[in-house]
Motif scaffolding. Structure first.
Motif, PDB file in Angstrom:
ATOM      1  N   ASN A  90       0.275  90.991  41.755  1.00 29.82           N
ATOM      2  CA  ASN A  90      -1.016  91.537  42.133  1.00 29.82           C
ATOM      3  C   ASN A  90      -2.136  90.748  41.471  1.00 29.82           C
ATOM      4  O   ASN A  90      -1.962  90.146  40.402  1.00 29.82           O
ATOM      5  CB  ASN A  90      -1.115  93.032  41.801  1.00 29.82           C
ATOM      6  CG  ASN A  90      -1.556  93.291  40.383  1.00 29.82           C
ATOM      7  OD1 ASN A  90      -2.741  93.180  40.037  1.00 29.82           O
ATOM      8  ND2 ASN A  90      -0.602  93.638  39.510  1.00 29.82           N
ATOM      9  N   ASP A 128       3.146 104.540  40.894  1.00 30.10           N
ATOM     10  CA  ASP A 128       2.757 103.129  40.930  1.00 30.10           C
ATOM     11  C   ASP A 128       2.318 102.663  39.546  1.00 30.10           C
ATOM     12  O   ASP A 128       1.500 103.322  38.884  1.00 30.10           O
ATOM     13  CB  ASP A 128       1.609 102.954  41.939  1.00 30.10           C
ATOM     14  CG  ASP A 128       1.160 101.511  42.051  1.00 30.10           C
ATOM     15  OD1 ASP A 128       1.685 100.799  42.923  1.00 30.10           O
ATOM     16  OD2 ASP A 128       0.277 101.094  41.273  1.00 30.10           O
ATOM     17  N   ASN A 172      -2.435 105.229  51.084  1.00 27.66           N
ATOM     18  CA  ASN A 172      -2.045 105.945  49.876  1.00 27.66           C
ATOM     19  C   ASN A 172      -3.267 106.262  49.017  1.00 27.66           C
ATOM     20  O   ASN A 172      -4.311 105.623  49.125  1.00 27.66           O
ATOM     21  CB  ASN A 172      -1.044 105.125  49.061  1.00 27.66           C
ATOM     22  CG  ASN A 172      -1.648 103.852  48.513  1.00 27.66           C
ATOM     23  OD1 ASN A 172      -1.719 102.847  49.212  1.00 27.66           O
ATOM     24  ND2 ASN A 172      -2.097 103.873  47.260  1.00 27.66           N
ATOM     25  N   GLY A 173      -3.113 107.237  48.195  1.00 30.83           N
ATOM     26  CA  GLY A 173      -4.158 107.616  47.248  1.00 30.83           C
ATOM     27  C   GLY A 173      -3.515 108.354  46.092  1.00 30.83           C
ATOM     28  O   GLY A 173      -2.413 108.891  46.219  1.00 30.83           O
ATOM     29  N   GLN A 200      -7.139 105.943  42.553  1.00 33.18           N
ATOM     30  CA  GLN A 200      -6.724 104.825  43.401  1.00 33.18           C
ATOM     31  C   GLN A 200      -6.727 105.246  44.872  1.00 33.18           C
ATOM     32  O   GLN A 200      -6.257 106.331  45.220  1.00 33.18           O
ATOM     33  CB  GLN A 200      -5.312 104.365  43.011  1.00 33.18           C
ATOM     34  CG  GLN A 200      -4.733 103.261  43.882  1.00 33.18           C
ATOM     35  CD  GLN A 200      -3.221 103.183  43.735  1.00 33.18           C
ATOM     36  OE1 GLN A 200      -2.512 104.093  44.124  1.00 33.18           O
ATOM     37  NE2 GLN A 200      -2.757 102.091  43.150  1.00 33.18           N
ATOM     38  N   VAL A 201      -7.256 104.384  45.747  1.00 31.23           N
ATOM     39  CA  VAL A 201      -7.214 104.579  47.199  1.00 31.23           C
ATOM     40  C   VAL A 201      -6.911 103.231  47.837  1.00 31.23           C
ATOM     41  O   VAL A 201      -7.505 102.207  47.454  1.00 31.23           O
ATOM     42  CB  VAL A 201      -8.547 105.120  47.744  1.00 31.23           C
ATOM     43  CG1 VAL A 201      -8.480 105.259  49.264  1.00 31.23           C
ATOM     44  CG2 VAL A 201      -8.890 106.458  47.113  1.00 31.23           C
ATOM     45  N   GLY A 202      -5.980 103.195  48.777  1.00 26.28           N
ATOM     46  CA  GLY A 202      -5.655 101.907  49.391  1.00 26.28           C
ATOM     47  C   GLY A 202      -4.754 102.030  50.596  1.00 26.28           C
ATOM     48  O   GLY A 202      -4.478 103.126  51.095  1.00 26.28           O
ATOM     49  N   SER A 204      -1.466  99.558  52.895  1.00 21.62           N
ATOM     50  CA  SER A 204      -0.584  98.387  52.893  1.00 21.62           C
ATOM     51  C   SER A 204      -0.079  98.096  54.290  1.00 21.62           C
ATOM     52  O   SER A 204      -0.060  98.955  55.175  1.00 21.62           O
ATOM     53  CB  SER A 204       0.603  98.609  51.940  1.00 21.62           C
ATOM     54  OG  SER A 204       1.387  99.703  52.379  1.00 21.62           O
ATOM     55  N   LYS A 218      -1.236  94.510  50.374  1.00 22.46           N
ATOM     56  CA  LYS A 218      -1.713  95.830  49.987  1.00 22.46           C
ATOM     57  C   LYS A 218      -3.078  95.656  49.343  1.00 22.46           C
ATOM     58  O   LYS A 218      -3.251  94.808  48.467  1.00 22.46           O
ATOM     59  CB  LYS A 218      -0.753  96.512  49.024  1.00 22.46           C
ATOM     60  CG  LYS A 218      -1.162  97.933  48.663  1.00 22.46           C
ATOM     61  CD  LYS A 218      -0.120  98.579  47.758  1.00 22.46           C
ATOM     62  CE  LYS A 218      -0.477 100.033  47.473  1.00 22.46           C
ATOM     63  NZ  LYS A 218       0.529 100.667  46.584  1.00 22.46           N
ATOM     64  N   GLU A 220      -6.362  97.741  47.472  1.00 24.22           N
ATOM     65  CA  GLU A 220      -6.677  99.007  46.820  1.00 24.22           C
ATOM     66  C   GLU A 220      -8.026  98.950  46.098  1.00 24.22           C
ATOM     67  O   GLU A 220      -8.443  97.884  45.619  1.00 24.22           O
ATOM     68  CB  GLU A 220      -5.598  99.374  45.800  1.00 24.22           C
ATOM     69  CG  GLU A 220      -4.241  99.623  46.412  1.00 24.22           C
ATOM     70  CD  GLU A 220      -3.173  99.789  45.359  1.00 24.22           C
ATOM     71  OE1 GLU A 220      -2.461 100.800  45.395  1.00 24.22           O
ATOM     72  OE2 GLU A 220      -3.064  98.900  44.480  1.00 24.22           O
ATOM     73  N   TYR A 221      -8.631 100.109  46.028  1.00 24.13           N
ATOM     74  CA  TYR A 221      -9.819 100.303  45.199  1.00 24.13           C
ATOM     75  C   TYR A 221      -9.401 101.155  44.004  1.00 24.13           C
ATOM     76  O   TYR A 221      -8.719 102.183  44.157  1.00 24.13           O
ATOM     77  CB  TYR A 221     -10.919 101.007  45.988  1.00 24.13           C
ATOM     78  CG  TYR A 221     -12.000 101.605  45.108  1.00 24.13           C
ATOM     79  CD1 TYR A 221     -12.976 100.789  44.524  1.00 24.13           C
ATOM     80  CD2 TYR A 221     -12.043 102.978  44.868  1.00 24.13           C
ATOM     81  CE1 TYR A 221     -13.967 101.336  43.715  1.00 24.13           C
ATOM     82  CE2 TYR A 221     -13.035 103.526  44.065  1.00 24.13           C
ATOM     83  CZ  TYR A 221     -13.988 102.697  43.487  1.00 24.13           C
ATOM     84  OH  TYR A 221     -14.963 103.238  42.685  1.00 24.13           O
ATOM     85  N   LEU A 222      -9.805 100.731  42.788  1.00 30.00           N
ATOM     86  CA  LEU A 222      -9.460 101.434  41.561  1.00 30.00           C
ATOM     87  C   LEU A 222     -10.736 101.798  40.808  1.00 30.00           C
ATOM     88  O   LEU A 222     -11.602 100.951  40.587  1.00 30.00           O
ATOM     89  CB  LEU A 222      -8.575 100.554  40.662  1.00 30.00           C
ATOM     90  CG  LEU A 222      -7.189 100.207  41.220  1.00 30.00           C
ATOM     91  CD1 LEU A 222      -6.598  99.024  40.470  1.00 30.00           C
ATOM     92  CD2 LEU A 222      -6.261 101.409  41.117  1.00 30.00           C
TER      93      LEU A 222
END
Length: 245
Positions: A90, A128, A172-173, A200-202, A204, A218, A220-222
């Motif tokens: 990542n 995760d 996913n979140g 987390q929101v994202g 894939s 994938k 994602e926003y963190l």
């Protein structure tokens, strides 16, 4: 006398002929009656044509066939892998905590792993974990800072996915914790570390087949906080998926 004898002969011949014709007619009638008795009865009623008879709407399959089909479909659903393990690379675009007032960002390489249990082929629950480490030289109008940053995230949450052939899109979140640590040196050095709330929101895009797959991408926003400052980070991942029943 000769004439009466002739008449007698003619009358006798006529009686014999009439008797023979009557006997023939009686035998023909008896034969016809016996043939009619032996022939099968034919109904004079013609069955009406139906939609199924003319093939416009085929009759439904037997109940046993439908039950067998349902059992096969249920078997296919049960054979879908329920457990997935992901491992890969990542890249984190990090909102630098120490220099947040300057609006600077730092790119951190790292690793990611996740464990997902699927209740069915579309809905699952994921745990995760990811870690990112990197060093950046930050130059401003006032000073040059050498900063080392470590970011660790542990997130739990649901996954919703949809398969299109062997391809799968997922969303996913989740929520969890972020462990952040930094050290910065210019004229002097200072360091700090903190564990705080993370969100987390994202989503894939994967390719899966049988017991393995590839996470193509994938994104994602963190969100987390560090030293009272809000951090808005972005992360991308890629790697391999291992699936178990």
């Amino acid at each position: 006398m000769k004439i009466p004898r002739i008449l007698t002969s003619i009358v006798a011949a006529g009686v014999l002929c009439i008797s023979a014709v009557a006997a023939h007619a009686q035998s023909s009638s008896t034969l016809a009656d016996s043939s009619a008795a032996s022939a099968p009865a034919v109904s004079s009623t013609v069955a009406p044509a139906s939609a199924s008879n003319i093939g416009l709407f085929p009759a439904p399959p037997p109940l046993s066939a439908r039950l067998a089909s349902g059992a096969a479909a249920s078997s296919d659903s049960d054979s879908t892998p329920r457990i997935e393990v992901f491992a890969g690379y990542n890249f984190l675009s990090n909102d630098i905590a120490f220099q947040d007032s300057f609006g600077l960002r730092q790119g951190l390489n790292g690793y990611a792993a996740s464990f997902t249990y699927y209740a069915n082929k579309n809905i699952g629950f994921m745990a995760d974990f990811s870690g990112n480490n990197g060093t950046a030289t930050i130059r401003t109008n006032f000073e040059t800072v050498l900063q080392h940053e470590d970011q660790y995230y542990l997130i739990f949450g649901p996954v919703v996915s949809h398969n299109i052939g062997h391809f799968r899109i997922s969303a996913n979140g989740g929520v969890g914790v972020a462990r952040q640590r930094f050290s910065a040196c210019s004229e002097g050095c200072e360091s700090g570390k903190e564990t705080n709330f993370a969100l987390q929101v994202g989503g894939s895009f994967d390719w899966v087949r049988g017991h393995w797959g590839v996470r193509i991408l994938k994104v994602e926003y963190l969100f987390s906080e560090f030293d009272g400052a809000a951090l808005h980070n972005a992360r991308v991942e890629t790697g391999f998926i291992f699936r178990f029943k």
